[in-house]
Design an enzyme around this catalytic site. Structure first.
Site, PDB file in Angstrom:
ATOM      1  N   GLU A 101       0.852  -1.195   0.000  1.00  0.00           N
ATOM      2  CA  GLU A 101       0.000   0.000   0.000  1.00  0.00           C
ATOM      3  C   GLU A 101       0.886   1.243   0.000  1.00  0.00           C
ATOM      4  O   GLU A 101       2.009   1.225   0.514  1.00  0.00           O
ATOM      5  CB  GLU A 101      -0.893  -0.073   1.253  1.00  0.00           C
ATOM      6  CG  GLU A 101      -1.814   1.082   1.499  1.00  0.00           C
ATOM      7  CD  GLU A 101      -2.851   1.313   0.415  1.00  0.00           C
ATOM      8  OE1 GLU A 101      -2.443   1.652  -0.715  1.00  0.00           O
ATOM      9  OE2 GLU A 101      -4.062   1.199   0.700  1.00  0.00           O
ATOM     10  N   ASP A 102       0.378   2.316  -0.585  1.00  0.00           N
ATOM     11  CA  ASP A 102       1.170   3.548  -0.616  1.00  0.00           C
ATOM     12  C   ASP A 102       1.179   4.265   0.738  1.00  0.00           C
ATOM     13  O   ASP A 102       2.213   4.688   1.224  1.00  0.00           O
ATOM     14  CB  ASP A 102       0.680   4.500  -1.730  1.00  0.00           C
ATOM     15  CG  ASP A 102      -0.822   4.777  -1.649  1.00  0.00           C
ATOM     16  OD1 ASP A 102      -1.511   4.177  -0.799  1.00  0.00           O
ATOM     17  OD2 ASP A 102      -1.305   5.601  -2.448  1.00  0.00           O
ATOM     18  N   ASP A 105      -3.501   5.936   6.461  1.00  0.00           N
ATOM     19  CA  ASP A 105      -3.853   7.192   7.125  1.00  0.00           C
ATOM     20  C   ASP A 105      -4.786   6.863   8.293  1.00  0.00           C
ATOM     21  O   ASP A 105      -4.334   6.570   9.392  1.00  0.00           O
ATOM     22  CB  ASP A 105      -4.498   8.093   6.059  1.00  0.00           C
ATOM     23  CG  ASP A 105      -4.857   9.466   6.565  1.00  0.00           C
ATOM     24  OD1 ASP A 105      -4.473   9.813   7.687  1.00  0.00           O
ATOM     25  OD2 ASP A 105      -5.532  10.216   5.834  1.00  0.00           O
ATOM     26  N   PHE A 154      -0.594  16.267   4.041  1.00  0.00           N
ATOM     27  CA  PHE A 154      -1.123  15.650   2.826  1.00  0.00           C
ATOM     28  C   PHE A 154       0.004  15.586   1.818  1.00  0.00           C
ATOM     29  O   PHE A 154       0.576  16.610   1.437  1.00  0.00           O
ATOM     30  CB  PHE A 154      -2.300  16.442   2.254  1.00  0.00           C
ATOM     31  CG  PHE A 154      -2.984  15.694   1.146  1.00  0.00           C
ATOM     32  CD1 PHE A 154      -3.886  14.682   1.435  1.00  0.00           C
ATOM     33  CD2 PHE A 154      -2.695  15.973  -0.188  1.00  0.00           C
ATOM     34  CE1 PHE A 154      -4.503  13.961   0.420  1.00  0.00           C
ATOM     35  CE2 PHE A 154      -3.308  15.254  -1.214  1.00  0.00           C
ATOM     36  CZ  PHE A 154      -4.209  14.253  -0.905  1.00  0.00           C
ATOM     37  N   ARG A 167       1.048  11.962  -9.574  1.00  0.00           N
ATOM     38  CA  ARG A 167       1.539  10.597  -9.321  1.00  0.00           C
ATOM     39  C   ARG A 167       2.920  10.381  -9.932  1.00  0.00           C
ATOM     40  O   ARG A 167       3.689   9.531  -9.492  1.00  0.00           O
ATOM     41  CB  ARG A 167       0.593   9.554  -9.930  1.00  0.00           C
ATOM     42  CG  ARG A 167      -0.777   9.510  -9.284  1.00  0.00           C
ATOM     43  CD  ARG A 167      -1.519   8.265  -9.750  1.00  0.00           C
ATOM     44  NE  ARG A 167      -2.950   8.329  -9.538  1.00  0.00           N
ATOM     45  CZ  ARG A 167      -3.566   8.025  -8.397  1.00  0.00           C
ATOM     46  NH1 ARG A 167      -2.871   7.642  -7.358  1.00  0.00           N
ATOM     47  NH2 ARG A 167      -4.872   8.108  -8.300  1.00  0.00           N
TER      48      ARG A 167
HETATM   49  P1  5GP Z   1      -7.107   5.540   4.955  1.00  0.00           P
HETATM   50  O1  5GP Z   1      -8.275   4.696   4.601  1.00  0.00           O
HETATM   51  O2  5GP Z   1      -5.994   4.821   5.660  1.00  0.00           O
HETATM   52  O3  5GP Z   1      -7.553   6.780   5.710  1.00  0.00           O
HETATM   53  O4  5GP Z   1      -6.541   6.127   3.623  1.00  0.00           O
HETATM   54  C1  5GP Z   1      -5.913   5.365   2.734  1.00  0.00           C
HETATM   55  C2  5GP Z   1      -5.928   6.006   1.379  1.00  0.00           C
HETATM   56  O5  5GP Z   1      -6.190   7.429   1.446  1.00  0.00           O
HETATM   57  C3  5GP Z   1      -4.597   5.879   0.727  1.00  0.00           C
HETATM   58  O6  5GP Z   1      -4.464   4.674   0.026  1.00  0.00           O
HETATM   59  C4  5GP Z   1      -4.576   7.090  -0.173  1.00  0.00           C
HETATM   60  O7  5GP Z   1      -5.239   6.798  -1.374  1.00  0.00           O
HETATM   61  C5  5GP Z   1      -5.372   8.129   0.577  1.00  0.00           C
HETATM   62  N1  5GP Z   1      -4.509   9.049   1.357  1.00  0.00           N
HETATM   63  C6  5GP Z   1      -4.370   9.111   2.696  1.00  0.00           C
HETATM   64  N2  5GP Z   1      -3.502  10.060   3.055  1.00  0.00           N
HETATM   65  C7  5GP Z   1      -3.064  10.610   1.901  1.00  0.00           C
HETATM   66  C8  5GP Z   1      -2.109  11.647   1.613  1.00  0.00           C
HETATM   67  O8  5GP Z   1      -1.471  12.282   2.467  1.00  0.00           O
HETATM   68  N3  5GP Z   1      -1.913  11.912   0.293  1.00  0.00           N
HETATM   69  C9  5GP Z   1      -2.584  11.266  -0.698  1.00  0.00           C
HETATM   70  N4  5GP Z   1      -2.299  11.618  -1.950  1.00  0.00           N
HETATM   71  N5  5GP Z   1      -3.461  10.279  -0.464  1.00  0.00           N
HETATM   72  C10 5GP Z   1      -3.710   9.965   0.832  1.00  0.00           C
HETATM   73 MG    MG Z   2      -3.595   3.623  -1.421  1.00  0.00          MG
END
Ligand code: 5GP
Ligand code: MG
Length: 179
Positions: A101-102, A105, A154, A167
């Site tokens: 996963e990238d 959050d 972010f 990207r």
């Molecule tokens: P979560 O469900 O853990 O809150 O968020 C996961 C997804 O939210 C990540 O796979 C990504 O797509 C997006 N995301 C969360 N934080 C960031 C951020 O700082 N930058 C970007 N570009 N995407 C984020």
């Molecule tokens: Mg992601």
């Protein structure tokens, strides 16, 4: 024309250095567990660059599978509404799966994915994320490998987008001010 106001958080060189170490660690861990082949599950879209670079540092045979998840829409806060935008094409039954996963959050997307994978009859599941925002986590997750822990910025670049853009940046940058 892209004119992002960005501060570089992790340069391309820093990212590659960390990926090399992560790949070595992953290789050693699976080897020590006697696992000879793994399945890398790339979570689209954000982790396609990370996955492509990471797997070149993993020294055991591996297959690649892909799943598309979407949780954010175009907003910068997690909606918690996660949907599968692209299904996994092949069976994961009996496989040792490394989810790549990238960024994690709130953790809601990964939590959803782990539930989604429950019915796939995998042999094991490990999680590798390039970035983790520990202060934002809303749920406990068994994260095995983390590239970098970051503050609640972010970030974009190296696969991560804002409204579909950025990207292609070779580094991870923090978006500042209005965008
Ligand atoms: P979560 O469900 O853990 O809150 O968020 C996961 C997804 O939210 C990540 O796979 C990504 O797509 C997006 N995301 C969360 N934080 C960031 C951020 O700082 N930058 C970007 N570009 N995407 C984020
Ligand atoms: Mg992601």
């Amino acid at each position: 024309m892209q004119k992002p106001k960005l501060d570089v958080l992790y340069s391309a060189a820093t990212l590659q250095q960390r990926l090399e170490a992560l790949g070595q660690q992953i290789t050693e861990d699976y080897q020590q567990a006697g696992i000879e082949e793994i399945c890398v599950l790339c979570v689209l879209k954000g982790s396609f660059l990370f996955t492509a670079d990471l797997i070149r540092h993993i020294g055991i045979p591996l297959r690649c599978e892909f799943i598309g998840l979407s949780s954010y829409g175009n907003a910068q806060v997690s909606s918690g509404n996660v949907v599968v935008t692209q299904a996994i094409q092949n069976s994961l039954e009996g496989q040792d799966v490394l989810v790549v996963e990238d960024i994690i959050d709130s953790g809601l997307s990964m939590h959803f994915l782990l539930q989604h994978l429950q019915e796939k009859k995998t042999r094991s599941i490990k999680i590798c994320t390039l970035l983790l925002k520990p202060d934002h986590l809303k749920i406990k997750l068994p994260i095995d490998y983390t590239g970098f822990e970051i503050a609640n910025h972010f970030v974009v670049g190296y696969g991560l987008d804002f409204k579909g853009l950025y990207r292609n940046l070779p580094y991870v940058g923090v978006m500042r001010g209005e965008h």
